[in-house]
Design a protein around this motif. Sequence first.
Motif, mmCIF file in Angstrom:
data_model
loop_
_atom_site.group_PDB
_atom_site.id
_atom_site.type_symbol
_atom_site.label_atom_id
_atom_site.label_comp_id
_atom_site.label_asym_id
_atom_site.label_seq_id
_atom_site.Cartn_x
_atom_site.Cartn_y
_atom_site.Cartn_z
ATOM 1 N N MET A 175 4.605 38.171 -38.244
ATOM 2 C CA MET A 175 5.134 37.950 -39.583
ATOM 3 C C MET A 175 4.012 37.894 -40.619
ATOM 4 O O MET A 175 4.142 38.420 -41.723
ATOM 5 N N ASP A 176 2.913 37.243 -40.224
ATOM 6 C CA ASP A 176 1.798 37.066 -41.161
ATOM 7 C C ASP A 176 1.127 38.392 -41.531
ATOM 8 O O ASP A 176 0.409 38.468 -42.520
ATOM 9 N N THR A 177 1.343 39.424 -40.719
ATOM 10 C CA THR A 177 0.700 40.711 -41.007
ATOM 11 C C THR A 177 1.499 41.540 -42.009
ATOM 12 O O THR A 177 1.007 42.548 -42.508
ATOM 13 N N ILE A 178 2.753 41.140 -42.282
ATOM 14 C CA ILE A 178 3.588 41.940 -43.192
ATOM 15 C C ILE A 178 3.517 41.364 -44.593
ATOM 16 O O ILE A 178 3.951 40.246 -44.841
ATOM 17 N N ARG A 188 14.474 32.504 -35.426
ATOM 18 C CA ARG A 188 15.660 33.315 -35.766
ATOM 19 C C ARG A 188 15.410 34.778 -35.404
ATOM 20 O O ARG A 188 16.253 35.445 -34.829
ATOM 21 N N THR A 189 14.221 35.280 -35.740
ATOM 22 C CA THR A 189 13.908 36.684 -35.447
ATOM 23 C C THR A 189 13.952 36.948 -33.944
ATOM 24 O O THR A 189 14.567 37.919 -33.489
ATOM 25 N N VAL A 190 13.315 36.075 -33.169
ATOM 26 C CA VAL A 190 13.266 36.287 -31.721
ATOM 27 C C VAL A 190 14.674 36.164 -31.124
ATOM 28 O O VAL A 190 15.078 36.986 -30.292
ATOM 29 N N LEU A 191 15.439 35.190 -31.572
ATOM 30 C CA LEU A 191 16.816 35.062 -31.082
ATOM 31 C C LEU A 191 17.646 36.288 -31.471
ATOM 32 O O LEU A 191 18.503 36.735 -30.712
ATOM 33 N N GLY A 192 17.362 36.832 -32.663
ATOM 34 C CA GLY A 192 18.055 38.039 -33.107
ATOM 35 C C GLY A 192 17.744 39.219 -32.199
ATOM 36 O O GLY A 192 18.642 39.969 -31.805
ATOM 37 N N GLN A 193 16.457 39.343 -31.832
ATOM 38 C CA GLN A 193 16.053 40.441 -30.946
ATOM 39 C C GLN A 193 16.726 40.321 -29.578
ATOM 40 O O GLN A 193 16.966 41.298 -28.905
ATOM 41 N N VAL A 239 7.375 32.341 -29.892
ATOM 42 C CA VAL A 239 7.573 32.049 -31.314
ATOM 43 C C VAL A 239 6.243 32.172 -32.058
ATOM 44 O O VAL A 239 6.177 32.754 -33.138
ATOM 45 N N ALA A 240 5.177 31.671 -31.458
ATOM 46 C CA ALA A 240 3.854 31.754 -32.102
ATOM 47 C C ALA A 240 3.451 33.212 -32.308
ATOM 48 O O ALA A 240 2.884 33.567 -33.347
ATOM 49 N N ARG A 241 3.754 34.056 -31.321
ATOM 50 C CA ARG A 241 3.403 35.485 -31.463
ATOM 51 C C ARG A 241 4.202 36.126 -32.596
ATOM 52 O O ARG A 241 3.689 36.956 -33.346
ATOM 53 N N LEU A 261 13.702 31.134 -24.819
ATOM 54 C CA LEU A 261 12.414 31.473 -25.425
ATOM 55 C C LEU A 261 11.308 31.210 -24.408
ATOM 56 O O LEU A 261 11.298 30.167 -23.756
ATOM 57 N N ALA A 262 10.389 32.185 -24.299
ATOM 58 C CA ALA A 262 9.222 31.972 -23.442
ATOM 59 C C ALA A 262 8.176 31.198 -24.240
ATOM 60 O O ALA A 262 8.087 31.360 -25.454
#
Lengths: 207, 102
Positions: free
Chosen positions: A53-56, B37-42, A46-48, A41-42
């Motif tokens: 997610m908050d927009t959906i 989970r979403t990012v790891l999934g991608q 995760v924050a992005r 993870l960069a």
Amino acid sequence: MPHDGPHHHGHDHAPDDPSFGSRAALGARALRELLEEAGVLAPGEVARQVERMDTITPALGAKVVARAWTDPDFKARLLADGSAAVREFGVEMGTTPLYVVENTESVHNMIVCTLCSCYPKPLLGIPPDWYKSFEYRSRAVREPRAVLAEFGVRLPDGVAVRVHDSTADLRYLVLPRRPEGTEGWDEARLAGLVTRDCMIGTAVPSA
Amino acid sequence: MSETDRGHHDIGGDPAGPVPRAEHVLAPWEKEVDAIRTVLGQKGLMSADKLRLGIEQLPAEDYRRLSYYERWLASIAWTMEKDGVIPPGSFAARVAALEAKR
């Protein structure tokens, strides 16, 4: 001590225990840090995703429903290939195809995921707590009419109830019936009638 | 298949009480777990199937006791260690280290 399955570490805390949130928050932070250190993870990634997610929200699904109510060609496309049709709204279902099930005069649909919590997240956002509850998962497939009654939905005699059990490989969306008395309404006004629960099948829209 | 062959996650059709209707706004840590989970999934590292597998491997008592996103957290951490993405034992050690600093 060898582990052959995931284990929860630490003290017992009920979800409503005030200290529970902060303990779990440490777990989330620990996992994110380790994945960042592993280069998977960069920083900020995760924050992005949280921001995305908050927009959906269910308002997105409601727009799709309102379009289907006013545009017969779109409705046909939506029922034939849900994933392709919602792409017209910029929604990408990814690897899990979307099946749209239509409520009619004689059929009422509702969706559940008995095994876990599969849900059309790209269209509706995060599922409500009750959708993930053991009670809904257990009972929706055994006594759907009793569950619907708890949600205040009473169907006329002769209306069949179809319960759709989601899996990790597909998602369902209920296309509710357009309420009477909405002739001439535009899409935006119609979309305002379509709640999240209408698209799960635990509510019906009314004007 | 007899009833006893069912996993503790396989509860469709079981008797249960009224559906609890209270809803809560997700805490930041819950959103973070979902996003991880979403990012790891991608990135092809954590499919929904893997997430479910990890959740279903939880001991039955943990499965019932833990909150929804605590189950996710346990599953993702277990999967990442099992798949060698992060070192074995590193999750529990990091949680303990963060707790000690608190």
